[in-house]
Design a protein around this motif. Sequence first.
Motif, mmCIF file in Angstrom:
data_model
loop_
_atom_site.group_PDB
_atom_site.id
_atom_site.type_symbol
_atom_site.label_atom_id
_atom_site.label_comp_id
_atom_site.label_asym_id
_atom_site.label_seq_id
_atom_site.Cartn_x
_atom_site.Cartn_y
_atom_site.Cartn_z
ATOM 1 N N ASN A 16 0.818 -1.214 0.000
ATOM 2 C CA ASN A 16 0.000 0.000 0.000
ATOM 3 C C ASN A 16 0.851 1.264 0.000
ATOM 4 O O ASN A 16 0.433 2.299 -0.531
ATOM 5 C CB ASN A 16 -0.884 0.033 1.251
ATOM 6 N N GLU A 17 2.043 1.182 0.625
ATOM 7 C CA GLU A 17 2.847 2.390 0.801
ATOM 8 C C GLU A 17 3.352 2.944 -0.530
ATOM 9 O O GLU A 17 3.624 4.139 -0.639
ATOM 10 C CB GLU A 17 3.999 2.131 1.781
ATOM 11 N N VAL A 18 3.481 2.094 -1.531
ATOM 12 C CA VAL A 18 3.910 2.587 -2.849
ATOM 13 C C VAL A 18 2.710 3.215 -3.577
ATOM 14 O O VAL A 18 2.834 4.246 -4.236
ATOM 15 C CB VAL A 18 4.547 1.454 -3.688
ATOM 16 N N LEU A 19 1.533 2.623 -3.405
ATOM 17 C CA LEU A 19 0.327 3.140 -4.082
ATOM 18 C C LEU A 19 -0.225 4.393 -3.405
ATOM 19 O O LEU A 19 -1.049 5.099 -3.990
ATOM 20 C CB LEU A 19 -0.758 2.065 -4.135
ATOM 21 N N SER A 20 0.190 4.662 -2.163
ATOM 22 C CA SER A 20 -0.256 5.904 -1.509
ATOM 23 C C SER A 20 0.732 7.036 -1.752
ATOM 24 O O SER A 20 0.458 8.183 -1.413
ATOM 25 C CB SER A 20 -0.409 5.677 0.000
ATOM 26 N N GLY A 21 1.893 6.699 -2.297
ATOM 27 C CA GLY A 21 2.921 7.719 -2.497
ATOM 28 C C GLY A 21 3.791 7.947 -1.270
ATOM 29 O O GLY A 21 4.707 8.755 -1.295
ATOM 30 N N ARG A 22 3.519 7.206 -0.176
ATOM 31 C CA ARG A 22 4.382 7.367 1.008
ATOM 32 C C ARG A 22 5.815 6.984 0.671
ATOM 33 O O ARG A 22 6.765 7.620 1.104
ATOM 34 C CB ARG A 22 3.876 6.481 2.150
ATOM 35 N N THR A 23 5.951 5.905 -0.100
ATOM 36 C CA THR A 23 7.263 5.342 -0.395
ATOM 37 C C THR A 23 7.513 5.381 -1.897
ATOM 38 O O THR A 23 6.648 5.018 -2.692
ATOM 39 C CB THR A 23 7.323 3.874 0.078
ATOM 40 N N GLN A 24 8.721 5.827 -2.268
ATOM 41 C CA GLN A 24 9.169 5.744 -3.660
ATOM 42 C C GLN A 24 9.801 4.369 -3.844
ATOM 43 O O GLN A 24 10.772 4.045 -3.168
ATOM 44 C CB GLN A 24 10.184 6.861 -3.923
ATOM 45 N N ASP A 25 9.251 3.566 -4.746
ATOM 46 C CA ASP A 25 9.845 2.254 -4.981
ATOM 47 C C ASP A 25 11.303 2.405 -5.396
ATOM 48 O O ASP A 25 11.646 3.238 -6.234
ATOM 49 C CB ASP A 25 9.110 1.500 -6.090
ATOM 50 N N LEU A 28 12.559 -1.690 -8.374
ATOM 51 C CA LEU A 28 12.372 -2.030 -9.791
ATOM 52 C C LEU A 28 13.625 -1.761 -10.599
ATOM 53 O O LEU A 28 14.047 -2.585 -11.417
ATOM 54 C CB LEU A 28 11.183 -1.255 -10.375
ATOM 55 N N GLN A 29 14.242 -0.607 -10.387
ATOM 56 C CA GLN A 29 15.410 -0.264 -11.196
ATOM 57 C C GLN A 29 16.552 -1.257 -10.961
ATOM 58 O O GLN A 29 17.219 -1.684 -11.911
ATOM 59 C CB GLN A 29 15.866 1.162 -10.892
ATOM 60 N N VAL A 47 2.454 -2.754 -9.535
ATOM 61 C CA VAL A 47 2.411 -2.377 -8.128
ATOM 62 C C VAL A 47 1.035 -2.750 -7.617
ATOM 63 O O VAL A 47 0.014 -2.335 -8.197
ATOM 64 C CB VAL A 47 2.653 -0.870 -7.933
ATOM 65 N N ALA B 32 0.283 9.261 -7.178
ATOM 66 C CA ALA B 32 -0.299 8.600 -5.995
ATOM 67 C C ALA B 32 -0.704 9.639 -4.954
ATOM 68 O O ALA B 32 -1.819 9.609 -4.416
ATOM 69 C CB ALA B 32 0.719 7.625 -5.408
ATOM 70 N N ALA B 45 -0.721 -0.090 -10.289
ATOM 71 C CA ALA B 45 0.083 0.557 -11.328
ATOM 72 C C ALA B 45 0.782 -0.541 -12.113
ATOM 73 O O ALA B 45 1.077 -1.604 -11.575
ATOM 74 C CB ALA B 45 1.103 1.507 -10.713
#
Lengths: 257, 257
Positions: A16-25, A28-29, A47, B32, B45
């Motif tokens: 959830n923290e990536v979809l709320s914008g709290r955390t920048q993934d 992936l890179q 995500v 987000a 996403a």
Amino acid sequence: MTTTANPTACVLIIGNEVLSGRTQDANLQYLARRLGEIGIALREARVLPDDRAAIVAAVSEVRARYDHVFTTGGIGPTHDDITSECIAEAFGVPWEPHPAAWALLENYYRHRNPPGDFNPARQRMATMPRGATLIENPVSLAPGFTIGNVHVLAGVPRVMQAMFESLAPRLRGGPPIVSRTVHADGLMEGRIAEGLADIQQRWPAVEIGSYPYYRPAGGGVAVVAKGTDPEQVRAAAHDVAAFLRACGGHPVEGEPA
Amino acid sequence: MTTTANPTACVLIIGNEVLSGRTQDANLQYLARRLGEIGIALREARVLPDDRAAIVAAVSEVRARYDHVFTTGGIGPTHDDITSECIAEAFGVPWEPHPAAWALLENYYRHRNPPGDFNPARQRMATMPRGATLIENPVSLAPGFTIGNVHVLAGVPRVMQAMFESLAPRLRGGPPIVSRTVHADGLMEGRIAEGLADIQQRWPAVEIGSYPYYRPAGGGVAVVAKGTDPEQVRAAAHDVAAFLRACGGHPVEGEPA
């Protein structure tokens, strides 16, 4: 494109923290680069929220479509860490104590100073789909696992990276995916687009991407040639440089500074 | 969870450069956060390659499943910019010159000093699915568009953000999604997991997430309570703080520094 001979992969970023914008993934890179080096073509990433139905559906879908699936996140001890039990459901197998993981964690908490409590929450981290093979975690001990073609990794980047490197020797890739970049200040995409399309047609086994960049001192275009045949990649990048020069640019090998 | 009354959204990040690791996506976190403020629940996403079949399939699937779909990337003038024509295919409508976008760009290139060439590559940026409504681009002119529930934005973050803000007044959200964070140094997730699960059960309309953090001086746990009822979010965060204190921690409101 070039990578049809390479095994394919999908990454599922769970949290959830990536979809709320709290955390920048930040995973992936790393995975994208390492998979390219190993010769596994990353075709998709998703995500997903900490939602049982969403995770089970996505895992079931993508494990049938790609050669490898890598998940990150959701394997800690708290109520919102549900990745492991969702993987079991997607595979239709029991979610049960994994003997080796259980022994590892039980022993760790017993011998800590002061001793920790191998409580039900921590026991969840040693509970896995039946048939799982452990992925070693040299950073924080609690292991990830592989079942079938699904590799379940932690979400904390340092732990995820260590787990991936534990797993990497067991992954069989195709030829490494290599790339060459040429950039030229002052050129605009709209001017070079038709010529680039011609070069793409000339080199169908090389993937040619065009990326504008913006700098305080002015912008330009970076062109990336990518593929598994180093000679063709080199030749395509050479054609790009010659074309950018013909457009009045001063092409430079590599990414813009 | 709390957000069932809110419209839902999916973000599609389109571009080989993200899947190769060349580029770190910088758009998801912005979208987000802004969607949460507007009261639209971001549920998923996906990162997709510049591949026609993959884009058409994903757009067709997610536009039926979510209230809004936002795409980023692939709307420039080069051969690898195929988002717009893929959206037309997903909607089963012609991909054709958009009169207003065409006039805007034709006029721009005519009056530049020196005059630019409104060539076929640039004309592609004024070619859109029939029925598209323009999204203004105050940064670099070439517009995005909305068709049905799909909003097509640029990939360059500065341009994407400006387009999103042009669009935002037309998006109707539900109640804003608010959150409160409490963190405590020195506490471990495995110790607080069972108590947190109890608090989650007590506040079913609040989403409670637990996130360990690591700092050179030592780590801890941050707990986030999130939902659309500010009173319930406040009360759940209060319960979390009281529980962390009972565990021997010193809970502090907000994210760890």
